[in-house]
Design a protein around this motif. Structure first.
Motif, short mmCIF file in Angstrom:
data_model
loop_
_atom_site.label_atom_id
_atom_site.label_comp_id
_atom_site.label_asym_id
_atom_site.label_seq_id
_atom_site.Cartn_x
_atom_site.Cartn_y
_atom_site.Cartn_z
N LEU A 14 10.91 -15.54 0.33
CA LEU A 14 9.98 -16.61 0.85
C LEU A 14 9.11 -17.49 -0.32
N PRO A 15 8.45 -16.50 -1.05
CA PRO A 15 7.35 -17.33 -1.71
C PRO A 15 8.28 -18.48 -3.05
N GLY A 16 9.45 -17.69 -3.33
CA GLY A 16 10.30 -18.94 -4.12
C GLY A 16 10.85 -20.00 -3.53
N LEU A 17 11.35 -19.85 -2.27
CA LEU A 17 11.73 -20.86 -1.51
C LEU A 17 10.50 -21.77 -1.19
N LEU A 18 9.51 -21.39 -0.99
CA LEU A 18 8.26 -22.34 -0.38
C LEU A 18 7.93 -23.20 -1.92
N LEU A 37 9.95 -23.78 -4.54
CA LEU A 37 11.10 -24.89 -4.67
C LEU A 37 10.69 -26.18 -3.69
N LEU A 38 10.17 -25.77 -2.35
CA LEU A 38 10.29 -26.84 -1.41
C LEU A 38 8.96 -27.99 -1.91
N LEU A 39 8.03 -27.10 -2.59
CA LEU A 39 6.76 -27.84 -2.96
C LEU A 39 7.04 -28.63 -4.14
N ILE A 40 7.59 -28.18 -5.26
CA ILE A 40 7.63 -28.85 -6.47
C ILE A 40 8.98 -29.85 -6.52
N ILE A 41 9.99 -29.44 -5.71
CA ILE A 41 11.14 -30.32 -5.91
C ILE A 41 11.59 -31.18 -4.68
N ILE A 42 11.85 -30.35 -3.66
CA ILE A 42 12.20 -31.08 -2.32
C ILE A 42 11.30 -32.30 -1.90
N PHE A 43 10.01 -31.78 -1.89
CA PHE A 43 8.99 -32.73 -1.36
C PHE A 43 8.83 -33.85 -2.09
N PRO A 44 8.60 -33.94 -3.52
CA PRO A 44 8.41 -35.04 -4.20
C PRO A 44 10.00 -35.98 -4.23
N LEU A 45 10.95 -35.26 -4.16
CA LEU A 45 12.32 -35.97 -3.70
C LEU A 45 12.27 -36.93 -2.58
N LEU A 46 11.97 -36.09 -1.67
CA LEU A 46 11.96 -36.97 -0.25
C LEU A 46 10.83 -38.05 -0.12
N PHE A 47 9.58 -37.53 -0.86
CA PHE A 47 8.54 -38.59 -0.95
C PHE A 47 9.04 -39.83 -1.77
#
Length: 292
Positions: free
Chosen positions: A13-17, A19-29
């Motif tokens: 979970l920490p690694g996935l979170l 990843l979500l914060l530093i890659i997926i969210f900026p990409l979607l934004f």
């Protein structure tokens, strides 16, 4: 069994979170921003559909920077590979002081790119730089290294080769040190000379490492902007601009946030597709070389 799986998921979970914060969210934004008219005079997330992408299709400066990057990245990585492979072969065998040479070859890579570019800017200075002084001593004409488009591109390529050839050397040396000894013993028994052993044994065995090293360097070279910023600031005119530097101009200097978001996403997709194709072609070519 269920409890064990749950505990494994908790460790992930920490690694996935992250990843979500530093890659997926900026990409979607960024995707959302690219469909907005956000700029310095209108800092809001209004929806303008594909207007930014339509503007980008007619932006010759952006497409010219991509073509220029292909030239810079392809040329510099090829030179880095050839020199790096040669350096790795030089210290691969038992040579006097090989530990010293290995460390010495890595010194340029340890220097901050901006600092290295600033040093090279002084070297390439048209009137005060030692390079033109050396050309004058040899009776050659001084070159406007940073104020003419052709020499400026050569200067950028020189800095990139100097800075990142050690990285290529390090990867290829690690690959050489991991090669099995049996094929070389068989080649020696068959009476193969050094050149034939290289092309028939060493080079084919190094194919996976070579492809990985070239792709890693192409990925890094595709982000070229810091050397451009320090050496030429994209000049003369826009003749040395790369996509990374042009994105800096549009997004950070001119605050065209929505438009820079559209360009960055297009650039990302183009690089992913291009590098995937290049990796497939390199792998196929080296496999054919190994079977020949």
């Amino acid at each position: 069994m269920y409890g064990l799986r749950r505990h494994k998921s908790m460790f992930l979970l920490p690694g996935l979170l992250t990843l979500l914060l530093i890659i997926i969210f900026p990409l979607l934004f960024t995707i959302r921003v690219s469909f907005s008219g956000w700029n310095v005079s209108s800092p809001q997330m209004d929806f303008i559909a594909g207007a930014n992408y339509a503007t980008m299709l007619h932006d010759s400066r952006f497409w010219s920077s991509i073509m220029r990057l292909i030239l810079l990245a392809g040329g510099t990585v090829l030179i880095q590979y050839v020199i790096g492979f040669g350096m790795a072969l030089l210290v691969w065998r038992d040579v006097r002081g090989r530990r010293f040479w290995r460390v010495l070859f890595l010194v340029p890579m340890m220097t901050t790119p901006v600092v290295m570019a600033a040093i090279w800017q002084m070297i390439f200075h048209e009137s005060l730089g030692p390079l033109n002084d050396l050309l004058g001593m040899l009776g050659l004409t001084k070159v406007a290294w940073l104020t003419e488009s052709g020499p400026a591109l050569v200067a950028l390529m020189t800095v990139e080769v100097w800075q990142w050839t050690p990285f290529m050397f390090l990867l290829l040396l690690a690959g050489l040190l991991s090669l099995p000894k049996e094929p070389f013993m068989a080649a020696a028994i068959d009476g193969a000379d050094v050149w034939r052993t290289f092309w028939k044994v060493t080079f084919p065995l190094m194919a996976p490492v070579s492809v990985a090293a070239v792709i890693i360097r192409l990925i890094e070279a595709s982000k070229l902007s810091d050397s451009v910023y320090v050496l030429t600031s994209g000049g003369p005119g826009s003749s040395t601009e790369t996509p990374g530097y042009y994105l800096y101009i549009q997004g950070l200097r001119d605050q065209q946030t929505g438009y820079s978001g559209a360009m960055s996403l297009t650039y990302l997709v183009l690089m992913i597709v291009t590098l995937t194709v290049v990796a497939a072609l390199l792998t196929r070519a080296l496999k054919l070389k190994g079977h020949s």
